[in-house]
Design an enzyme around this catalytic site. Sequence first.
Site, PDB file in Angstrom:
ATOM      1  N   GLU A   1       2.030 -18.999  -7.913  1.00 26.85           N
ATOM      2  CA  GLU A   1       2.462 -18.337  -9.171  1.00 26.85           C
ATOM      3  C   GLU A   1       0.947 -18.113 -10.059  1.00 26.85           C
ATOM      4  OE1 GLU A   1       6.633 -19.912 -10.432  1.00 26.85           O
ATOM      5  OE2 GLU A   1       5.758 -21.435  -9.226  1.00 26.85           O
TER       6      GLU A   1
ATOM      7  N   ARG B   1      19.537 -30.662 -11.092  1.00 26.00           N
ATOM      8  CA  ARG B   1      20.626 -29.896 -11.409  1.00 26.00           C
ATOM      9  C   ARG B   1      21.781 -29.561 -10.225  1.00 26.00           C
ATOM     10  NH1 ARG B   1      16.095 -25.309 -13.000  1.00 26.00           N
ATOM     11  NH2 ARG B   1      14.450 -27.114 -13.338  1.00 26.00           N
TER      12      ARG B   1
ATOM     13  N   HIS C   1      11.902 -17.974 -11.795  1.00 25.31           N
ATOM     14  CA  HIS C   1      11.004 -18.050 -10.664  1.00 25.31           C
ATOM     15  C   HIS C   1      10.570 -16.813 -10.475  1.00 25.31           C
ATOM     16  CE1 HIS C   1      13.111 -21.984  -9.359  1.00 25.31           C
ATOM     17  NE2 HIS C   1      11.905 -22.519 -10.082  1.00 25.31           N
TER      18      HIS C   1
ATOM     19  N   ARG D   1       2.119 -17.855 -18.824  1.00 21.08           N
ATOM     20  CA  ARG D   1       3.457 -17.759 -18.267  1.00 21.08           C
ATOM     21  C   ARG D   1       4.479 -17.965 -19.254  1.00 21.08           C
ATOM     22  NH1 ARG D   1       6.757 -22.626 -15.797  1.00 21.08           N
ATOM     23  NH2 ARG D   1       8.461 -21.311 -14.865  1.00 21.08           N
TER      24      ARG D   1
ATOM     25  N   ASN E   1       0.035 -22.329 -18.650  1.00 22.85           N
ATOM     26  CA  ASN E   1       1.377 -22.682 -18.665  1.00 22.85           C
ATOM     27  C   ASN E   1       1.576 -23.707 -19.622  1.00 22.85           C
ATOM     28  OD1 ASN E   1       3.838 -23.212 -17.951  1.00 22.85           O
ATOM     29  ND2 ASN E   1       3.306 -23.402 -15.692  1.00 22.85           N
TER      30      ASN E   1
END
Length: 397
Positions: free
Chosen positions: A384, A241, A180, A91, A7
């Site tokens: 993940e 955010r 996601h 990823r 990743n």
Amino acid sequence: MKVLVINCGSSSLKYQLIDTDNDTVLAKGLCERIGIDGSNFEYKTDDGKKISRLTEMKDHKDAVSVVISALTDADTGVVRSLDEVDAVGHRVVHGGEHFKKAVVVDDEVIKAIEDVSDLAPLHNPGAITGIRACRDLMPSLPHVAVFDTAFHQTMEQEAYLYAIPYEYYEKYKIRRYGFHGTSHEYVSDRTAKILGRDKTQLKTIVCHLGNGASISAVKNGKCVDTSMGLTPLEGLIMGTRSGDIDPAVITYIMEKENLTGKEVIDILNKKSGVLGMTGISSDFRDILKAVNEGNERAKMTLKAYSLRVAKYIGAYAAAMNGVDAISFTAGIGENNSVVRKMICEHLTFLGTRIDDEKNESGSDERIISKEGPGPVILVVPTNEELSIAMQTVELVK
Ligand code: AMP
């Protein structure tokens, strides 16, 4: 099979070597500050060996070399050589409309990832750099790209189009993509397994509540709606955010504060959300501490956060014309029983009731609602990396 999961960010590389025969992480760690003074390497094996040291890594290729050396080292290693590794899973954040599932990487795939990079300028270039470095250093292994956006590609136009002139979709592919996806897919699959149900007969809402947060409606195994949009800024209130906002707020702040559009978007990405509302922190542990100390803004922020999640759950129950299961995952979803309870208090109209004892008993996979009418509520820890490894195996075996 043994899969190395990579990743990559622009200056970082996280990795795990996973044995998919028994879902074991043989070794994992990260390389930080790649190409920056003071590069750092972290490595940990499942039997407790550890490396943590400053190591010069001038680019991602150096970083991958350092990882390979540690994995195959006579003392610290977990494999004798790369021959024992079967594949590499990468990823990739944005696959645009091009990638609807994971793919084996070749030159054309890299070109297609580059082509959608302006949709994820902070993320995709790092992934491409990582893929190139890994292909150079491990040319004999199959490399697979797994996209955060792919699981959401089953959404219909009515769910993914913005109500703006259609030509912007045609010209620039402006639409909702969602992120996601690896987590939403993994958690919705696990939810069906835990409930002993066929996923093609189940309506699940997955709440991925981490520092970045998104929610998805998964009907009969396919994503029908999700809260993140063209970028990961839309939707829920997150650590830093804003999530959903009236777009007119942007030009209003620009005028009042004499800022550019880019600067305001930066504020909405990095200084808003829970951090912006409380002025304390983006981390929910700090927010809960402030709540316990009586901080009113922290209390209001938690209420706003929970209300936003609950409103999306209501919307997605409507989008699927029903809901059988609601699953909480990621840092907050797995660990924060207070937030889960506050969200579920808005959902009693669905008939469902949270079981306080089950809600408060740790972070493991489990049902946390009382038996009775309404959707089952669950905690399902996401994984993940394991999902990327499994998708990689699926493609290369
Ligand atoms: P993630 O992005 O999935 O790593 O999630 C990060 C968020 O999860 C932060 O806001 C953390 O406060 C929260 N979190 C992680 N671990 C815990 C924990 N043990 N208890 C409460 N919150 C946690």
